[in-house]
Design an enzyme around this catalytic site. Structure first.
Site, PDB file in Angstrom:
ATOM      1  N   LYS A 110     -55.780 -14.627  14.763  1.00  0.00           N
ATOM      2  CA  LYS A 110     -57.086 -13.947  14.789  1.00  0.00           C
ATOM      3  C   LYS A 110     -58.110 -14.671  13.920  1.00  0.00           C
ATOM      4  O   LYS A 110     -59.311 -14.430  14.041  1.00  0.00           O
ATOM      5  CB  LYS A 110     -56.942 -12.492  14.345  1.00  0.00           C
ATOM      6  CG  LYS A 110     -56.279 -11.630  15.415  1.00  0.00           C
ATOM      7  CD  LYS A 110     -56.264 -10.153  15.033  1.00  0.00           C
ATOM      8  CE  LYS A 110     -55.667  -9.335  16.167  1.00  0.00           C
ATOM      9  NZ  LYS A 110     -55.552  -7.904  15.802  1.00  0.00           N
ATOM     10  N   HIS A 165     -45.483 -11.476  20.231  1.00  0.00           N
ATOM     11  CA  HIS A 165     -45.522 -10.057  19.856  1.00  0.00           C
ATOM     12  C   HIS A 165     -46.311  -9.201  20.847  1.00  0.00           C
ATOM     13  O   HIS A 165     -46.250  -7.973  20.771  1.00  0.00           O
ATOM     14  CB  HIS A 165     -46.026  -9.861  18.412  1.00  0.00           C
ATOM     15  CG  HIS A 165     -47.464 -10.199  18.177  1.00  0.00           C
ATOM     16  ND1 HIS A 165     -47.932 -11.489  18.013  1.00  0.00           N
ATOM     17  CD2 HIS A 165     -48.558  -9.409  18.048  1.00  0.00           C
ATOM     18  CE1 HIS A 165     -49.229 -11.455  17.795  1.00  0.00           C
ATOM     19  NE2 HIS A 165     -49.640 -10.214  17.818  1.00  0.00           N
ATOM     20  N   HIS A 166     -47.040  -9.824  21.790  1.00  0.00           N
ATOM     21  CA  HIS A 166     -47.707  -9.028  22.833  1.00  0.00           C
ATOM     22  C   HIS A 166     -47.024  -9.177  24.193  1.00  0.00           C
ATOM     23  O   HIS A 166     -47.587  -8.777  25.219  1.00  0.00           O
ATOM     24  CB  HIS A 166     -49.179  -9.406  22.941  1.00  0.00           C
ATOM     25  CG  HIS A 166     -49.984  -8.935  21.760  1.00  0.00           C
ATOM     26  ND1 HIS A 166     -50.266  -7.597  21.538  1.00  0.00           N
ATOM     27  CD2 HIS A 166     -50.525  -9.619  20.724  1.00  0.00           C
ATOM     28  CE1 HIS A 166     -50.972  -7.491  20.409  1.00  0.00           C
ATOM     29  NE2 HIS A 166     -51.141  -8.692  19.896  1.00  0.00           N
ATOM     30  N   ASP A 193     -45.817  -3.177  15.619  1.00  0.00           N
ATOM     31  CA  ASP A 193     -47.217  -3.604  15.722  1.00  0.00           C
ATOM     32  C   ASP A 193     -48.020  -2.619  16.569  1.00  0.00           C
ATOM     33  O   ASP A 193     -49.099  -2.167  16.169  1.00  0.00           O
ATOM     34  CB  ASP A 193     -47.255  -5.007  16.344  1.00  0.00           C
ATOM     35  CG  ASP A 193     -48.664  -5.532  16.524  1.00  0.00           C
ATOM     36  OD1 ASP A 193     -49.496  -5.330  15.633  1.00  0.00           O
ATOM     37  OD2 ASP A 193     -48.923  -6.165  17.570  1.00  0.00           O
TER      38      ASP A 193
HETATM   39 FE   LIG Z   1     -51.607  -9.328  17.848  1.00  0.00          FE
HETATM   40 FE   LIG Z   2     -51.061  -6.791  15.047  1.00  0.00          FE
END
Ligand SMILES: [Fe+2]
Ligand SMILES: [Fe+2]
Length: 218
Positions: free
Chosen positions: A62, A113-114, A142
């Site tokens: 990010k 993680h997605h 998450d």
């Molecule tokens: Fe993420």
């Molecule tokens: Fe996250």
């Protein structure tokens, strides 16, 4: 795992924790809930520790996402969503190339993680058993944290409501066994979240991350 790898993760976790207001609580709570779920699911203590240490950097990508997308108060349009989704592969690129097992897991987790259990996630559309159990653990921690915290685009929902959404996604979005373990063991998940809140009271994000990794205060 080497102490150099832990120091590297702590530095990158600090960078993640200061990316936007409130990022520190997301990275720390997600890490402690992921560790808790790993324990509930029967992963061995060393795997639990790897998950705890690596999870704070899951969103490191990010750093490269524009504020106009990352901090947008409303829904993302398709182009913005594509831009936001780049954070997983960018994070993996940032973490790539180490021979250390802990950093290798961190890179994999940043990338995956997605992903979803049914293969409908991103970036690769990996399904079920193609994803290591430890990554499926982090994905649930998450998602749960993202649902319960206030973000610029939605107010946080209650823990009960977020458990309900996990159950709705059981077997499609999320590993059904892990969802059942999470919901059945929710008293321990709640304790992990309360411990996270205690760590978060350590001060500024760098102090919080330092305490999380057991580093001496500057
Ligand atoms: Fe993420
Ligand atoms: Fe996250």
């Amino acid at each position: 795992m080497s102490s150099n790898a832990v120091l590297t993760l702590a530095s990158l976790a600090t960078a993640s924790a200061v990316r936007y207001d409130g990022a520190v609580s997301h990275v720390i709570r997600t890490a402690l809930v992921a560790e808790c779920l790993a324990g509930l699911a029967g992963l061995d203590p060393q795997e639990q520790e790897i998950i705890r240490l690596a999870t704070p950097v899951h969103d490191i990508g990010k750093l490269a996402i524009a504020d106009s997308v990352l901090l947008k108060p409303g829904r993302l349009d398709p182009q913005e969503r594509t831009e936001m989704e780049r954070h997983s592969s960018i994070g993996a690129d940032i973490l790539a190339g180490s021979t250390d097992e802990l950093l290798q897991f961190a890179a994999l987790m940043a990338r995956c993680h997605h992903e979803r259990y049914d293969g409908m996630g991103y970036p690769q559309g990996l399904a079920g058993g193609e994803l290591p159990l430890a990554v499926r653990v982090v994905a649930i921690a998450d998602a749960f944290d993202a649902m319960t915290e206030d973000r610029c685009y939605h107010p946080g929902m209650t823990e009960e409501a977020a458990c309900g959404i996990l159950e709705q996604g059981s077997g499609t979005h999320f590993d059904a066994n892990l969802v059942a373990v999470f919901v059945d063991g929710f008293a321990r998940v709640r304790s992990a979240r309360q411990y996270a809140d205690q760590v978060l009271r350590s001060g500024a994000p760098a102090d919080v991350v330092g305490r999380f990794y057991g580093l001496p205060r500057q």
